[in-house]
Design a protein around this motif. Structure first.
Motif, mmCIF file in Angstrom:
data_model
loop_
_atom_site.group_PDB
_atom_site.id
_atom_site.type_symbol
_atom_site.label_atom_id
_atom_site.label_comp_id
_atom_site.label_asym_id
_atom_site.label_seq_id
_atom_site.Cartn_x
_atom_site.Cartn_y
_atom_site.Cartn_z
ATOM 1 N N SER A 196 28.571 -12.887 3.647
ATOM 2 C CA SER A 196 28.191 -13.043 2.245
ATOM 3 C C SER A 196 27.215 -14.210 2.151
ATOM 4 C CB SER A 196 29.428 -13.288 1.362
ATOM 5 O OG SER A 196 30.128 -14.451 1.784
ATOM 6 N N GLY A 197 26.377 -14.158 1.130
ATOM 7 C CA GLY A 197 25.377 -15.213 0.969
ATOM 8 C C GLY A 197 23.986 -14.631 0.860
ATOM 9 N N THR A 198 23.005 -15.393 1.346
ATOM 10 C CA THR A 198 21.607 -14.992 1.255
ATOM 11 C C THR A 198 20.960 -15.076 2.622
ATOM 12 O OG1 THR A 198 21.508 -15.903 -0.984
ATOM 13 C CG2 THR A 198 19.409 -15.454 0.090
ATOM 14 N N GLY A 209 32.694 -2.444 15.765
ATOM 15 C CA GLY A 209 33.599 -2.958 14.754
ATOM 16 C C GLY A 209 33.142 -2.545 13.371
ATOM 17 N N ASP A 210 33.789 -3.065 12.351
ATOM 18 C CA ASP A 210 33.404 -2.823 10.959
ATOM 19 C C ASP A 210 32.675 -4.045 10.429
ATOM 20 O OD1 ASP A 210 34.606 -0.375 11.087
ATOM 21 O OD2 ASP A 210 36.493 -1.042 10.174
ATOM 22 N N MET A 211 31.689 -3.794 9.558
ATOM 23 C CA MET A 211 30.905 -4.889 9.005
ATOM 24 C C MET A 211 30.818 -4.765 7.485
ATOM 25 S SD MET A 211 26.904 -5.969 9.755
ATOM 26 C CE MET A 211 27.184 -6.207 11.506
ATOM 27 N N GLU A 212 31.162 -5.843 6.803
ATOM 28 C CA GLU A 212 31.034 -5.926 5.345
ATOM 29 C C GLU A 212 29.939 -6.942 5.038
ATOM 30 O OE1 GLU A 212 32.725 -4.301 2.948
ATOM 31 O OE2 GLU A 212 34.142 -3.231 4.258
ATOM 32 N N VAL A 213 28.882 -6.470 4.362
ATOM 33 C CA VAL A 213 27.740 -7.338 4.070
ATOM 34 C C VAL A 213 27.545 -7.406 2.558
ATOM 35 C CG1 VAL A 213 25.273 -7.742 4.405
ATOM 36 C CG2 VAL A 213 26.626 -6.686 6.229
ATOM 37 N N GLU A 214 27.549 -8.618 2.014
ATOM 38 C CA GLU A 214 27.266 -8.823 0.592
ATOM 39 C C GLU A 214 26.069 -9.768 0.471
ATOM 40 O OE1 GLU A 214 29.251 -10.396 -3.605
ATOM 41 O OE2 GLU A 214 30.407 -10.490 -1.739
ATOM 42 N N LEU A 215 24.919 -9.181 0.146
ATOM 43 C CA LEU A 215 23.719 -9.984 -0.091
ATOM 44 C C LEU A 215 23.743 -10.393 -1.557
ATOM 45 C CD1 LEU A 215 21.025 -11.080 0.990
ATOM 46 C CD2 LEU A 215 19.981 -8.901 0.331
ATOM 47 N N GLU A 216 24.077 -11.662 -1.806
ATOM 48 C CA GLU A 216 24.324 -12.103 -3.173
ATOM 49 C C GLU A 216 23.054 -12.116 -4.015
ATOM 50 O OE1 GLU A 216 26.269 -15.841 -2.694
ATOM 51 O OE2 GLU A 216 28.162 -14.936 -2.032
ATOM 52 N N ARG A 217 21.940 -12.457 -3.410
ATOM 53 C CA ARG A 217 20.658 -12.441 -4.118
ATOM 54 C C ARG A 217 19.532 -12.345 -3.104
ATOM 55 N NH1 ARG A 217 18.287 -17.431 -3.590
ATOM 56 N NH2 ARG A 217 19.679 -19.143 -2.970
ATOM 57 N N CYS A 218 18.390 -11.879 -3.563
ATOM 58 C CA CYS A 218 17.233 -11.808 -2.683
ATOM 59 C C CYS A 218 16.684 -13.212 -2.449
ATOM 60 C CB CYS A 218 16.146 -10.926 -3.299
ATOM 61 S SG CYS A 218 16.605 -9.193 -3.463
ATOM 62 N N ASN A 238 29.446 -1.487 5.419
ATOM 63 C CA ASN A 238 29.346 -1.435 3.963
ATOM 64 C C ASN A 238 28.443 -2.565 3.490
ATOM 65 O OD1 ASN A 238 31.293 0.768 3.317
ATOM 66 N ND2 ASN A 238 32.747 -0.628 4.296
ATOM 67 N N ILE A 239 27.402 -2.207 2.741
ATOM 68 C CA ILE A 239 26.395 -3.176 2.321
ATOM 69 C C ILE A 239 26.357 -3.227 0.797
ATOM 70 C CG2 ILE A 239 23.974 -3.843 2.444
ATOM 71 C CD1 ILE A 239 23.765 -2.148 5.002
ATOM 72 N N SER A 240 26.523 -4.411 0.250
ATOM 73 C CA SER A 240 26.430 -4.631 -1.192
ATOM 74 C C SER A 240 25.218 -5.515 -1.463
ATOM 75 C CB SER A 240 27.710 -5.289 -1.712
ATOM 76 O OG SER A 240 27.596 -5.589 -3.091
ATOM 77 N N ILE A 241 24.310 -5.043 -2.332
ATOM 78 C CA ILE A 241 23.059 -5.767 -2.573
ATOM 79 C C ILE A 241 22.833 -5.943 -4.066
ATOM 80 C CG2 ILE A 241 22.016 -4.972 -0.429
ATOM 81 C CD1 ILE A 241 20.540 -2.851 -1.967
#
Length: 285
Positions: A196-198, A209-218, A238-241
């Protein structure tokens, strides 16, 4: 038969010699090392049982050849993350190992639960393992004896804008990253990853493995939002943008189920998603 045995022994000897001289040649096998090593006795017993049961000479030769090929993989696969010994020591409580000032971080050759999070100024390293730390422009953190311990942990606290890149290479264990940095790189990694983060770029090679990605802001001052690249591996990503981002997928040579939210077909900034030779599932939402 003697000639065939001689060829096999020579072949194995050459592989082992190459490993001793140029071990980096076999680094691409690192993500699969735990599975190759742990399957040894199962493979031995199955091959031996079939060899006794089957009387056909061709089938027996095929079994022998398959076992020799597996044995070759077993002998040359890097074994930094596996040991026939049981872990005899609990790693205990984590302690502070020091504070450093570097522009890049490299974590390599370590088996542990790894956490990188925002903290005070500079870089603070905490662990319950006998890690080796080399300070310079790149802060290198490694551990050669981690397989002797259980419940190993590595915690790194990084101040705002303290580092421009973070790389993990030849590691096994779950990874949790909450950080704002330019470049994230994973190479030969086994374990679940949460990010998580930028970041402006995320590259994962030889990942299982499994990867969870949260791009909080561009990232600011960038023409595009970010770029995510995945080369070789398997798992679920899983990618959250952010909203109003245009996702451009480029997927080649992969057995991948890809789902992208229709809301990401247009947007002011572009996120490039490059996937090659990956087996699994990718969801962008």
């Amino acid at each position: 038969m003697k000639k065939l045995l001689g060829v096999f022994l020579t072949f194995l000897g050459l592989l082992i010699l190459l490993k001793s001289i140029r071990p980096e040649v076999y680094d691409y096998l690192l993500p699969y090392a735990p599975y190759i090593k742990r399957a040894f006795w199962g493979v031995v017993l199955i091959v031996a049982g079939l060899y006794v049961l089957v009387k056909n000479k061709t089938v027996r030769t095929s079994l022998a050849l398959a076992f020799v090929l597996y044995l070759a993989l077993f002998l040359v696969t890097p074994g930094a993350y596996y040991s026939w010994r049981f872990s005899s020591r609990d790693a205990g409580e984590i302690t502070t190992l020091g504070k450093f000032n570097s522009s890049e971080i490299l974590i390599e050759n370590i088996a542990a639960e790894i956490t990188v999070e925002q903290g005070t100024d500079g870089i603070e390293v905490l662990s319950n393992l006998p890690v080796k730390i080399e300070e310079g422009e790149t802060l290198v953190i490694s551990c050669l004896d981690c397989e002797d311990y259980k419940n190993g942990r590595l915690l790194i606290r990084v101040g705002d804008n303290a580092v421009k890149s973070l790389a993990l290479r030849n590691t096994i264990g779950d990874i949790n990253i909450d950080l704002g940095t330019s470049l994230l790189t994973f190479d030969n990694v086994v374990g679940d990853i949460t990010i998580s983060g930028t970041f402006s770029s995320l590259v994962a090679r030889n990942f299982i493995g499994d990867m969870e990605v949260e791009l909080e802001r561009c990232p600011e001052d960038e023409e595009y939002c970010s770029q995510i690249e995945v080369y070789r591996g398997s798992g679920e990503i899983n990618i959250s943008i952010p909203d109003d981002v245009n996702v451009v997928p480029m997927i080649e040579g992969s057995l991948t189920s890809t789902t992208i939210n229709k809301g990401f077909e247009t947007g002011e900034k572009t996120l490039k998603l490059i996937v090659k030779n990956f087996i699994g599932k990718i969801v962008v939402e």
